[in-house]
Design a protein around this motif. Structure first.
Motif, PDB file in Angstrom:
ATOM      1  N   GLU A  74     -13.305 -54.864 -13.585  1.00 28.68           N
ATOM      2  CA  GLU A  74     -12.027 -55.542 -13.801  1.00 28.68           C
ATOM      3  C   GLU A  74     -10.831 -54.653 -13.496  1.00 28.68           C
ATOM      4  N   TYR A  75     -10.897 -53.385 -13.876  1.00 31.04           N
ATOM      5  CA  TYR A  75      -9.730 -52.514 -13.727  1.00 31.04           C
ATOM      6  C   TYR A  75      -9.905 -51.446 -12.656  1.00 31.04           C
ATOM      7  N   ALA A  76     -11.076 -51.321 -12.121  1.00 29.42           N
ATOM      8  CA  ALA A  76     -11.311 -50.327 -11.069  1.00 29.42           C
ATOM      9  C   ALA A  76     -12.591 -50.691 -10.338  1.00 29.42           C
ATOM     10  N   SER A  77     -12.641 -50.331  -9.047  1.00 24.90           N
ATOM     11  CA  SER A  77     -13.878 -50.509  -8.289  1.00 24.90           C
ATOM     12  C   SER A  77     -14.717 -49.232  -8.305  1.00 24.90           C
ATOM     13  N   HIS A  78     -14.092 -48.110  -8.629  1.00 24.43           N
ATOM     14  CA  HIS A  78     -14.807 -46.838  -8.732  1.00 24.43           C
ATOM     15  C   HIS A  78     -14.056 -45.941  -9.709  1.00 24.43           C
ATOM     16  N   VAL A  79     -14.809 -45.166 -10.478  1.00 22.52           N
ATOM     17  CA  VAL A  79     -14.221 -44.274 -11.488  1.00 22.52           C
ATOM     18  C   VAL A  79     -14.773 -42.873 -11.264  1.00 22.52           C
ATOM     19  N   ASP A  80     -13.874 -41.897 -11.245  1.00 15.47           N
ATOM     20  CA  ASP A  80     -14.280 -40.500 -11.120  1.00 15.47           C
ATOM     21  C   ASP A  80     -13.541 -39.689 -12.188  1.00 15.47           C
ATOM     22  N   VAL A  81     -14.292 -38.856 -12.901  1.00 14.71           N
ATOM     23  CA  VAL A  81     -13.709 -37.987 -13.936  1.00 14.71           C
ATOM     24  C   VAL A  81     -13.932 -36.540 -13.499  1.00 14.71           C
ATOM     25  N   TRP A  82     -12.828 -35.853 -13.306  1.00 13.88           N
ATOM     26  CA  TRP A  82     -12.869 -34.437 -12.912  1.00 13.88           C
ATOM     27  C   TRP A  82     -12.438 -33.617 -14.113  1.00 13.88           C
ATOM     28  N   LEU A  83     -13.418 -32.940 -14.731  1.00 12.37           N
ATOM     29  CA  LEU A  83     -13.143 -32.055 -15.864  1.00 12.37           C
ATOM     30  C   LEU A  83     -13.156 -30.616 -15.362  1.00 12.37           C
TER      31      LEU A  83
ATOM     32  N   ASN B 237      -9.592 -28.472  -5.036  1.00 11.41           N
ATOM     33  CA  ASN B 237     -11.004 -28.757  -4.839  1.00 11.41           C
ATOM     34  C   ASN B 237     -11.127 -29.731  -3.678  1.00 11.41           C
ATOM     35  N   ASP B 238     -11.920 -29.367  -2.679  1.00 10.48           N
ATOM     36  CA  ASP B 238     -12.058 -30.217  -1.501  1.00 10.48           C
ATOM     37  C   ASP B 238     -12.795 -31.506  -1.811  1.00 10.48           C
ATOM     38  N   LEU B 239     -13.511 -31.570  -2.928  1.00  8.78           N
ATOM     39  CA  LEU B 239     -14.265 -32.761  -3.268  1.00  8.78           C
ATOM     40  C   LEU B 239     -13.395 -33.824  -3.915  1.00  8.78           C
ATOM     41  N   HIS B 240     -12.170 -33.498  -4.240  1.00  8.26           N
ATOM     42  CA  HIS B 240     -11.271 -34.428  -4.914  1.00  8.26           C
ATOM     43  C   HIS B 240     -10.086 -34.747  -4.019  1.00  8.26           C
ATOM     44  N   SER B 241      -9.487 -35.904  -4.241  1.00  8.17           N
ATOM     45  CA  SER B 241      -8.366 -36.346  -3.408  1.00  8.17           C
ATOM     46  C   SER B 241      -7.150 -35.460  -3.640  1.00  8.17           C
TER      47      SER B 241
ATOM     48  N   ASP C  77       4.497 -41.802  -6.331  1.00 11.04           N
ATOM     49  CA  ASP C  77       3.844 -42.377  -5.153  1.00 11.04           C
ATOM     50  C   ASP C  77       3.561 -41.308  -4.122  1.00 11.04           C
ATOM     51  N   ARG C  78       2.387 -41.411  -3.487  1.00 13.33           N
ATOM     52  CA  ARG C  78       1.971 -40.484  -2.450  1.00 13.33           C
ATOM     53  C   ARG C  78       1.387 -41.285  -1.280  1.00 13.33           C
ATOM     54  N   PRO C  79       1.213 -40.647  -0.116  1.00 15.95           N
ATOM     55  CA  PRO C  79       0.574 -41.326   1.022  1.00 15.95           C
ATOM     56  C   PRO C  79      -0.870 -41.701   0.682  1.00 15.95           C
ATOM     57  N   PRO C  80      -1.443 -42.595   1.462  1.00 21.44           N
ATOM     58  CA  PRO C  80      -2.836 -42.999   1.182  1.00 21.44           C
ATOM     59  C   PRO C  80      -3.790 -41.824   1.276  1.00 21.44           C
ATOM     60  N   SER C  81      -4.842 -41.881   0.474  1.00 21.90           N
ATOM     61  CA  SER C  81      -5.818 -40.801   0.434  1.00 21.90           C
ATOM     62  C   SER C  81      -6.835 -40.967   1.561  1.00 21.90           C
ATOM     63  N   ALA C  82      -7.250 -39.840   2.138  1.00 20.50           N
ATOM     64  CA  ALA C  82      -8.272 -39.883   3.178  1.00 20.50           C
ATOM     65  C   ALA C  82      -9.613 -40.318   2.611  1.00 20.50           C
ATOM     66  N   LEU C  83      -9.832 -40.106   1.311  1.00 18.02           N
ATOM     67  CA  LEU C  83     -11.072 -40.525   0.670  1.00 18.02           C
ATOM     68  C   LEU C  83     -11.105 -42.021   0.406  1.00 18.02           C
ATOM     69  N   SER C  84      -9.927 -42.662   0.374  1.00 15.96           N
ATOM     70  CA  SER C  84      -9.861 -44.101   0.148  1.00 15.96           C
ATOM     71  C   SER C  84      -8.649 -44.642   0.893  1.00 15.96           C
ATOM     72  N   PRO C  85      -8.737 -44.778   2.236  1.00 12.18           N
ATOM     73  CA  PRO C  85      -7.558 -45.188   3.005  1.00 12.18           C
ATOM     74  C   PRO C  85      -7.173 -46.654   2.818  1.00 12.18           C
TER      75      PRO C  85
END
Length: 574
Positions: A219-228, A238-242, A269-277
């Motif tokens: 409902e609120y997201a199509s994907h969830v990532d938690v970076w601790l 970190n290259d693995l994160h947007s 606001d920022r430009p679109p992410s390469a990980l999720s264009p």
């Protein structure tokens, strides 16, 4: 009935005399002016038309028509010569109020009446008609004005009704929108409350992170990532994160990255992410007293809703609080458990006696309590096996437990009797730590001696398993708990055990359950010991696990568990 009047009409003068006669007759019978004028006009026109057709015959008849003595004047105009196919004779009637009696007769023919008098009579009739006409015109004008005003009022009313309908529609639309906003706010607040309850119910940070996708997707997201991350990691990138997640970590501000600006409140606001264009990202820092990480959500559609983003920011704040509490709890728990285990003794090796111990911390709280076990040699070569339990949990109970353990070892240098050692411990605890209590049991083993001397201070009874599997409980009445504010002298008890027997010392966490009581637990312990096979007892550590398994469940434990097994050699040393 009055006989009819019949006359021939061949000249204009005869037409005029006939009209004058009928007018005089209608006037005498009280015919109304307007109806009389219409009647006479129609009759005159018909008579004039008949002159062009060779003349006509006029028949005038007066008849009574009702019991109210009203009469009707009827005229019939019949052409003098009737051609084949010609229409029926013309006729017309005029109703008059009367009266008419049996002696009534038609008025004299106005053949000798002066033309001036007839003209004046005609003028009077015309004047009456014109007066009625004026009255009618005035009435029509008034009605026209009233109709115009009514039309204006109707138009104004229609305008007001249209305006009212438009206003009502706007109000309905506003009410519908308000209800929609209210329902949306209610739904968001309900989700926030439920999600907060889920994330704050656990004190395991990994468990909290595992629950987030189930809460937010789809409902609120199509994907969830938690970076601790650790405190030093947030500035390293970190290259693995947007890039938006890295920016959120560095600036400690929420970031929105998408093809179009989100214009979300409190979010950069920022430009679109390469990980999720194709889909926007919402990267929210998890910050309480320090930065813990970044929560990254991929939009379920083509954008994030403003109200939903506000709710997600608040949820992220609560997630951060839950994670901070879990991490702090885990740190304190690990520290406490390490401190607790540091208090436990490495068991000594003794000829003719094998020892095995287990300690299980409580699964609730800080996993630190006052349970302990100990085993050490006295100066005369005797071995003391000790087990104890300080009431309560937490750091204070662990500190008191350490003090008792140290004091017991000190007193054991001077005193050989378990009862004397407990008596001195009791005095020390009453003096130094009032309102804090403990239980303890000491068993003394002497080399080449089949007797065990023991003393207990409010502690659960020890259990002895003989080589054949027989089990007995050392249920001699124990002394009072250590620290109870009364003077007390403890007593020694002596028990003879066969070679190959196992003496089991334990704390109440092993046998006590809220719903069952301690007696049921001791009985289950005895049954478990009796069920052990003799060859299994050669591996005393494995035997300790076999004893714990049926008594200690995998579920949460409210109390610590200490277990100390003391097994004598099968045969006396030679």
């Amino acid at each position: 009935m009055i006989p009819p009047d019949v006359r021939k009409i061949t000249t204009v003068g005869e037409v005029a005399r006939a009209r004058t006669f009928v007018a005089h007759l209608a006037t005498s019978l009280g015919a109304p002016e307007v109806e009389r004028a219409r009647f006479l006009t129609a009759l005159t026109a018909q008579l004039r038309r008949s002159l062009g057709q060779g003349g006509a015959q006029l028949t005038i008849t007066v008849q009574q028509t009702g019991p109210d003595r009203s009469v009707r004047v009827r005229t019939v105009v019949q052409p003098a010569t009737r051609a084949p196919g010609q229409a029926s004779p013309w006729h017309r009637a005029l109703s008059c109020p009367g009266p008419m009696t049996q002696d009534s007769h038609l008025p004299a023919h106005p053949d000798d009446t002066a033309p001036a008098e007839a003209l004046l009579a005609a003028d009077e009739e015309t004047a009456a008609v014109l007066q009625r006409l004026d009255e009618s015109e005035n009435l029509v004008r008034l009605h026209r004005e009233e109709l115009h005003q009514t039309n204006q009022g109707v138009l104004a009313l229609h305008a007001e009704l249209d305006a009212a309908a438009l206003t009502q529609q706007k109000l309905l639309d506003a009410e519908r929108a308000a209800r929609g906003e209210t329902e949306k706010a209610r739904r968001l607040l309900t989700f926030l409350a439920n999600a907060s309850a889920v994330v704050t119910a656990s004190l395991d940070h990994e468990d909290i992170v595992r629950r987030l996708p189930d809460l937010l997707i789809p409902e609120y997201a199509s994907h969830v990532d938690v970076w601790l991350f650790d405190e030093d990691e947030k500035t390293a990138g970190n290259d693995l994160h947007s890039a938006a997640a890295v920016a959120a970590a560095r600036t400690d501000r929420p970031q929105h990255a998408g093809p179009h600006p989100g214009d979300l409140p409190g979010i950069d606001d920022r430009p679109p992410s390469a990980l999720s264009p194709d889909r926007p990202l919402l990267c929210i820092p998890l910050t309480v007293r320090r930065s813990l990480g970044v929560l990254t959500l991929t939009a379920p559609g083509d954008h994030f809703d403003a109200d939903t983003s506000v709710m997600l920011l608040e949820l992220a704040r609560r997630i951060a609080i839950a994670l901070d509490n879990a991490l702090r709890y885990e740190h304190h728990r690990d520290t406490a458990e390490e401190l607790q285990r540091a208090q436990l003794t490495d068991l000594p090796a003794a000829d003719g006696l094998h020892l095995a111990a287990r300690y299980l911390p409580a699964t609730r709280g800080l996993n630190i309590g006052g349970d302990w076990y100990d085993a050490f040699f006295q100066p005369d070569g005797s071995l003391l096996a000790v087990i104890g339990d300080v009431t309560g949990h937490g750091l204070r109970a662990a500190v008191i437990m350490g003090q008792l353990r140290t004091a017991l070892r000190a007193y054991a240098i001077e005193e050989t009797s378990p009862a004397q050692i407990l008596t001195r411990l009791h005095r020390m605890l009453c003096h130094q730590q009032p309102n804090l209590y403990a239980t303890a049991m000491i068993a003394r083993f002497r080399p080449d001696d089949l007797q065990v001397t023991w003393a207990a201070a409010g502690h659960p009874p020890a259990v002895v398993r003989a080589p054949g599997g027989a089990v007995r409980v050392l249920d001699d009445k124990p002394g009072v708990m250590l620290g109870v504010p009364i003077p007390f002298e403890y007593e020694d008890h002596t028990t003879e055990i066969e070679p190959g027997s196992t003496l089991v010392l334990y704390t109440d966490g092993l046998v006590e359950r809220r719903a069952q009581g301690i007696d049921t637990g001791i009985e289950l312990l005895a049954q478990t010991l009796a069920g052990l096979h003799e060859p299994d007892l050669k591996d005393l550590d494995a035997s300790a696990e076999s004893v714990l398994k049926p008594l200690v469940h995998e579920s949460e434990r409210d109390d610590d568990v200490c277990l100390l097994l003391c097994r004598t050699a099968p045969f006396p040393r030679s």
